[in-house]
Motif scaffolding. Structure first.
Motif, PDB file in Angstrom:
ATOM      1  N   ALA A 142     -11.510   0.071  -1.937  1.00  0.00           N
ATOM      2  CA  ALA A 142     -11.940   0.181  -0.547  1.00  0.00           C
ATOM      3  C   ALA A 142     -10.806   0.149   0.464  1.00  0.00           C
ATOM      4  N   CYS A 143      -9.612  -0.258   0.067  1.00  0.00           N
ATOM      5  CA  CYS A 143      -8.522  -0.392   1.035  1.00  0.00           C
ATOM      6  C   CYS A 143      -8.043   0.970   1.528  1.00  0.00           C
ATOM      7  N   THR A 144      -7.457   0.955   2.706  1.00  0.00           N
ATOM      8  CA  THR A 144      -7.019   2.180   3.358  1.00  0.00           C
ATOM      9  C   THR A 144      -5.563   2.503   3.079  1.00  0.00           C
ATOM     10  N   VAL A 145      -4.694   1.477   3.080  1.00  0.00           N
ATOM     11  CA  VAL A 145      -3.255   1.708   2.983  1.00  0.00           C
ATOM     12  C   VAL A 145      -2.636   0.851   1.888  1.00  0.00           C
ATOM     13  N   ALA A 146      -1.843   1.483   1.031  1.00  0.00           N
ATOM     14  CA  ALA A 146      -1.041   0.765   0.041  1.00  0.00           C
ATOM     15  C   ALA A 146       0.412   0.807   0.504  1.00  0.00           C
ATOM     16  N   ILE A 147       1.072  -0.346   0.451  1.00  0.00           N
ATOM     17  CA  ILE A 147       2.474  -0.427   0.869  1.00  0.00           C
ATOM     18  C   ILE A 147       3.328  -0.888  -0.295  1.00  0.00           C
ATOM     19  N   CYS A 148       4.547  -0.397  -0.316  1.00  0.00           N
ATOM     20  CA  CYS A 148       5.500  -0.751  -1.359  1.00  0.00           C
ATOM     21  C   CYS A 148       6.886  -0.774  -0.720  1.00  0.00           C
ATOM     22  N   SER A 149       7.676  -1.783  -1.041  1.00  0.00           N
ATOM     23  CA  SER A 149       9.026  -1.845  -0.475  1.00  0.00           C
ATOM     24  C   SER A 149      10.126  -1.698  -1.511  1.00  0.00           C
ATOM     25  N   LYS A 150       9.779  -1.721  -2.786  1.00  0.00           N
ATOM     26  CA  LYS A 150      10.787  -1.608  -3.837  1.00  0.00           C
ATOM     27  C   LYS A 150      10.359  -0.552  -4.839  1.00  0.00           C
ATOM     28  N   PRO A 151      11.205   0.266  -5.324  1.00  0.00           N
ATOM     29  CA  PRO A 151      12.629   0.362  -5.039  1.00  0.00           C
ATOM     30  C   PRO A 151      12.904   1.022  -3.685  1.00  0.00           C
ATOM     31  N   ALA A 152      11.911   1.737  -3.142  1.00  0.00           N
ATOM     32  CA  ALA A 152      12.046   2.357  -1.819  1.00  0.00           C
ATOM     33  C   ALA A 152      10.724   2.178  -1.092  1.00  0.00           C
TER      34      ALA A 152
END
Length: 180
Positions: A142-152
């Motif tokens: 159900a979530c709208t946005v997935a975020i990731c900071s590693k490796p980029a």
């Protein structure tokens, strides 16, 4: 001819694996300050956000130790508040069962192992952005946005979930992210 057909049958699956691979590795690591900063920047790109303070509801599954640990780490990173661009973020923990009461927060940051059916019901039409570090909760949940900071830095938006939750982003932001 048969081998060529087999190859073409596997190509779509290979594409999905390549799409999911960058975010899956990051979600197993503890959240970082960079993850929270990215979440704050995403919040700033909502088309109706004017800046100021925002409370982030950190949703977790109390029956999952991994979910509880992730929530505690996020709350620890935000502490008494965190300036991210033009937003001052505060956070509070929300056990998934309390979602039925429609918590008074500006957005949700969802940990792993949260009930996606319950989350979908809460988000439908309530103009509440749902962020997560877990791509599967965006691709199949159900979530709208997935975020990731590693490796980029990698940001993925599920357009159907955004539409269902009545969440809109600035056009410039849409050009910088991947949509699924």
């Amino acid at each position: 001819m048969q081998s060529r057909i087999r190859i073409f049958c596997w190509l779509p699956l290979l594409g999905v694996v390549c799409l999911l691979a960058p975010l899956q590795a990051d979600a197993t690591e503890p959240p970082s300050l960079r993850d929270i900063e990215i979440a704050g920047q995403v919040l700033a790109f909502q088309s109706d956000h004017t800046g100021g303070g925002m409370t982030l509801g950190v949703v977790f599954n109390p029956d999952s130790s991994a979910s509880r640990s992730e929530a505690e780490a996020i709350l620890g990173l935000i502490g008494r508040g965190l300036n991210v661009g033009k937003i001052f973020l505060t956070a509070r923990a929300i056990p998934q069962g309390a979602l039925r009461d429609r918590p008074d927060v500006g957005a949700l940051l969802v940990t792993g192992d949260v009930d996606q059916a319950l989350l979908r019901t809460v988000l439908a039409g309530h103009h509440l952005l749902c962020l997560t570090r877990h791509l599967d909760e965006v691709a199949h949940g159900a979530c709208t946005v997935a975020i990731c900071s590693k490796p980029a830095v990698d940001i993925v938006i599920n357009d159907a979930n955004a539409t269902a939750a009545d969440v809109h982003f600035a056009t410039a932001f849409r050009m910088m992210v991947r949509e699924i």
